[in-house]
Design a protein around this motif. Structure first.
Motif, PDB file in Angstrom:
ATOM      1  N   LEU A  76      -5.201  14.429  45.385  1.00 47.71           N
ATOM      2  CA  LEU A  76      -4.444  15.608  46.263  1.00 47.71           C
ATOM      3  C   LEU A  76      -4.052  16.707  45.376  1.00 47.71           C
ATOM      4  N   GLU A  77      -3.443  16.272  44.255  1.00 44.49           N
ATOM      5  CA  GLU A  77      -2.921  17.111  43.169  1.00 44.49           C
ATOM      6  C   GLU A  77      -4.130  18.196  42.945  1.00 44.49           C
ATOM      7  N   SER A  78      -5.286  17.417  42.582  1.00 44.32           N
ATOM      8  CA  SER A  78      -6.446  18.096  41.934  1.00 44.32           C
ATOM      9  C   SER A  78      -6.764  19.278  42.897  1.00 44.32           C
ATOM     10  N   ALA A  79      -6.514  19.198  44.373  1.00 46.06           N
ATOM     11  CA  ALA A  79      -7.075  20.067  45.365  1.00 46.06           C
ATOM     12  C   ALA A  79      -5.865  20.888  45.850  1.00 46.06           C
ATOM     13  N   GLY A  80      -4.741  20.853  45.065  1.00 50.28           N
ATOM     14  CA  GLY A  80      -3.695  21.720  45.565  1.00 50.28           C
ATOM     15  C   GLY A  80      -2.797  21.137  46.741  1.00 50.28           C
ATOM     16  N   LEU A  81      -3.038  20.025  47.004  1.00 46.82           N
ATOM     17  CA  LEU A  81      -2.259  19.307  48.225  1.00 46.82           C
ATOM     18  C   LEU A  81      -1.224  18.514  47.792  1.00 46.82           C
ATOM     19  N   LYS A  82      -0.383  17.964  48.547  1.00 51.49           N
ATOM     20  CA  LYS A  82       0.727  17.126  48.242  1.00 51.49           C
ATOM     21  C   LYS A  82       0.517  15.784  49.077  1.00 51.49           C
ATOM     22  N   MET A  83       1.419  14.836  48.860  1.00 54.08           N
ATOM     23  CA  MET A  83       1.241  13.609  49.709  1.00 54.08           C
ATOM     24  C   MET A  83       1.748  13.870  51.106  1.00 54.08           C
ATOM     25  N   THR A  84       2.647  14.653  51.088  1.00 51.36           N
ATOM     26  CA  THR A  84       3.180  15.206  52.486  1.00 51.36           C
ATOM     27  C   THR A  84       2.052  15.801  53.441  1.00 51.36           C
ATOM     28  N   ASP A  85       0.846  15.950  52.736  1.00 55.32           N
ATOM     29  CA  ASP A  85      -0.121  16.780  53.547  1.00 55.32           C
ATOM     30  C   ASP A  85      -1.048  15.864  54.196  1.00 55.32           C
TER      31      ASP A  85
ATOM     32  N   ILE B 186     -12.282   7.210  46.688  1.00 54.67           N
ATOM     33  CA  ILE B 186     -11.641   7.517  47.892  1.00 54.67           C
ATOM     34  C   ILE B 186     -13.223   7.902  48.870  1.00 54.67           C
ATOM     35  N   VAL B 187     -13.211   7.078  49.812  1.00 50.83           N
ATOM     36  CA  VAL B 187     -14.445   7.542  50.562  1.00 50.83           C
ATOM     37  C   VAL B 187     -14.011   8.148  52.015  1.00 50.83           C
ATOM     38  N   ALA B 188     -15.054   8.779  52.674  1.00 51.44           N
ATOM     39  CA  ALA B 188     -14.661   9.415  53.967  1.00 51.44           C
ATOM     40  C   ALA B 188     -15.718   9.671  54.869  1.00 51.44           C
ATOM     41  N   LYS B 189     -15.719   9.609  55.979  1.00 50.58           N
ATOM     42  CA  LYS B 189     -17.005   9.733  56.920  1.00 50.58           C
ATOM     43  C   LYS B 189     -17.087  11.313  57.269  1.00 50.58           C
ATOM     44  N   SER B 190     -16.157  11.955  57.552  1.00 46.85           N
ATOM     45  CA  SER B 190     -16.322  13.300  57.763  1.00 46.85           C
ATOM     46  C   SER B 190     -15.884  14.145  56.711  1.00 46.85           C
ATOM     47  N   ALA B 191     -14.899  14.014  56.025  1.00 47.21           N
ATOM     48  CA  ALA B 191     -14.650  14.932  54.902  1.00 47.21           C
ATOM     49  C   ALA B 191     -15.626  14.837  53.762  1.00 47.21           C
ATOM     50  N   LYS B 192     -15.586  16.198  53.248  1.00 46.26           N
ATOM     51  CA  LYS B 192     -16.794  16.249  52.025  1.00 46.26           C
ATOM     52  C   LYS B 192     -16.047  16.547  50.789  1.00 46.26           C
ATOM     53  N   THR B 193     -14.902  17.002  50.906  1.00 45.45           N
ATOM     54  CA  THR B 193     -14.334  17.050  49.746  1.00 45.45           C
ATOM     55  C   THR B 193     -12.739  16.675  49.919  1.00 45.45           C
ATOM     56  N   VAL B 194     -11.699  16.615  48.819  1.00 52.20           N
ATOM     57  CA  VAL B 194     -10.520  16.165  48.742  1.00 52.20           C
ATOM     58  C   VAL B 194      -9.647  17.121  49.626  1.00 52.20           C
ATOM     59  N   ALA B 195      -9.944  18.315  49.652  1.00 53.10           N
ATOM     60  CA  ALA B 195      -9.075  19.339  50.438  1.00 53.10           C
ATOM     61  C   ALA B 195      -9.253  19.035  51.859  1.00 53.10           C
ATOM     62  N   ASP B 196     -10.391  18.567  52.272  1.00 54.20           N
ATOM     63  CA  ASP B 196     -10.606  18.213  53.738  1.00 54.20           C
ATOM     64  C   ASP B 196      -9.785  17.156  54.309  1.00 54.20           C
ATOM     65  N   LEU B 197      -9.064  16.557  53.348  1.00 53.81           N
ATOM     66  CA  LEU B 197      -8.269  15.477  53.598  1.00 53.81           C
ATOM     67  C   LEU B 197      -6.951  16.112  54.341  1.00 53.81           C
ATOM     68  N   LYS B 198      -6.522  17.275  54.185  1.00 51.76           N
ATOM     69  CA  LYS B 198      -5.201  17.803  54.738  1.00 51.76           C
ATOM     70  C   LYS B 198      -5.266  17.656  56.328  1.00 51.76           C
ATOM     71  N   GLY B 199      -3.918  16.889  56.407  1.00 48.27           N
ATOM     72  CA  GLY B 199      -3.624  16.623  57.971  1.00 48.27           C
ATOM     73  C   GLY B 199      -4.247  15.285  58.228  1.00 48.27           C
ATOM     74  N   ALA B 200      -4.849  14.579  57.291  1.00 50.02           N
ATOM     75  CA  ALA B 200      -5.719  13.248  57.923  1.00 50.02           C
ATOM     76  C   ALA B 200      -5.135  12.258  57.648  1.00 50.02           C
ATOM     77  N   ARG B 201      -5.325  10.941  58.060  1.00 51.35           N
ATOM     78  CA  ARG B 201      -4.864   9.713  57.716  1.00 51.35           C
ATOM     79  C   ARG B 201      -5.885   9.153  56.701  1.00 51.35           C
ATOM     80  N   VAL B 202      -5.178   8.407  55.723  1.00 48.10           N
ATOM     81  CA  VAL B 202      -5.811   7.806  54.695  1.00 48.10           C
ATOM     82  C   VAL B 202      -5.386   6.327  54.826  1.00 48.10           C
TER      83      VAL B 202
END
Length: 363
Positions: A161-170, A129-145
């Protein structure tokens, strides 16, 4: 060029070779089928961990094991990975190279009793998973992938997402074909992408891009297999012996730090349309079980059941078992010493029989 099992490839290269086979114990609880078939076709598609198959045909290793067992095996390239799995499911191929999740959600979910004869490798950084702004998986919350939905990229995202305490719905996923994903990332609207090599390698070169998660963080979960029709193995169990003999003889040569080993790897690169340097790079993120003892340890490790449970839970939640599946237990997965799901409807089997014979030099 880098090499991927999941991309649609231009052109169809058919590499056929005679191979022979003859007697090994039946897979447990396998369906019976009348004996008599002596010619088999094994489909493969381009991916670093599967290039030993066409090389073995080219080098005469397939013929050697064919002559030993008296059967014929055709090693056939299919130019589209998903199509190769579909052809196996439809009975047009007797075996196929496939990722474990796809073996479960395509042939097994389609009702085809399927046995993993070879557990060959796992993705060890080929998916990410690569990102332009996010630096960690946790930063993906609320984002589009952006990703190929319902593929191993989707599974990788769920595990990240699971590793960062997030769900697919996040997050919100945006279905994007593998052919379009590099171009899409060039758009300002696309900030995050989950994909695989060679696309992943291209995206990592983009200025300002951060690799925030890759498959090396979930070792063993994206497994690559050679699967065969279980009924055919029951009727002609030496098919398993011959395929296993071909595989490990080729891998021993491939792994050798000798001029012969370098020549073999260069030939595999050429068969894939890649440079030796590209191929070596792909191998660096592919964890191959080079010896039958290492593969047997992986197959018999209780962790395999944990991994396949994660895979089946994800697959069922995404509707990949089909509309007729009322629960995650609808499809049985047989593992050494354990069955996941329905014992009355086993459709995917991890059978160590042939790997064990290879480890004991008893093929």
């Amino acid at each position: 060029m880098t090499i991927s099992r999941r991309i649609i490839l231009a052109g169809l290269l058919a590499t056929t070779s005679a191979v022979s086979l003859a007697a090994c114990s039946k897979p447990k609880d396998a369906p019976k089928k009348a004996a008599g078939k002596t010619e088999f076709t094994i489909g493969w598609s381009i991916y670093a961990g599967w290039m030993p198959w066409p090389y073995a045909a080219q080098a005469g290793i397939v013929k050697k094991w064919a002559d030993k067992y008296g059967l014929t095996i055709n090693i056939l390239q299919i130019n589209d990975y998903v199509e190769s799995v579909n052809q196996f499911t439809a009975g047009k191929l007797d075996g196929v190279t496939v990722a474990s999740m796809d073996a479960l959600t395509i042939p097994a979910a389609g009702g085809k009793d399927t046995t993993a004869v070879i557990v060959g490798d796992y993705s060890n950084g080929n998916d990410g998973i690569v990102a332009k702004s996010a630096k960690t998986v946790a930063d993906l919350k609320g984002a589009r992938v952006n990703l190929v939905e319902l593929s191993v990229s989707h599974y990788l995202l769920a595990r990240a997402l699971e590793s960062a305490g997030l769900k697919m719905t996040d997050v919100k996923t945006v279905n994007t074909s593998d052919a379009d994903i590099v171009g899409a990332y060039a758009s300002a609207d696309v900030q995050n992408v989950a994909t695989w090599n060679p696309q992943l390698g291209e995206l990592k070169k983009t200025k300002g891009t951060t690799l925030i998660f890759d498959s090396s963080k979930i070792p063993g979960e994206i497994l690559d297999l050679l699967v065969v029709d279980t009924a055919l193995l029951a009727a002609t169990p030496d098919l398993g012996k011959a395929l296993t003999g071909i595989w490990y003889e080729t891998l021993a040569l491939m792994a050798a730090k000798t001029p012969q080993g370098a020549v073999a790897r260069a030939a595999m690169a050429s068969l894939a349309g890649a440079t030796p340097e590209d191929y070596e790079s792909q191998l660096s993120t592919t964890f191959l079980y080079y010896t039958p003892k290492d593969a047997l340890k992986a197959i018999e490790d209780p962790q395999l059941a944990t991994i396949m449970d994660r895979v089946r839970q994800f697959s069922f939640a995404q509707g990949l078992f089909g509309p007729g599946a009322s629960s995650v237990d609808a499809i049985g997965i047989s593992l050494p010493g354990k069955t996941l799901g329905s014992s009355d409807n086993i459709k995917l089997r991890f059978d160590p029989t042939w790997t064990k014979l290879a480890a004991e030099n008893a093929l």
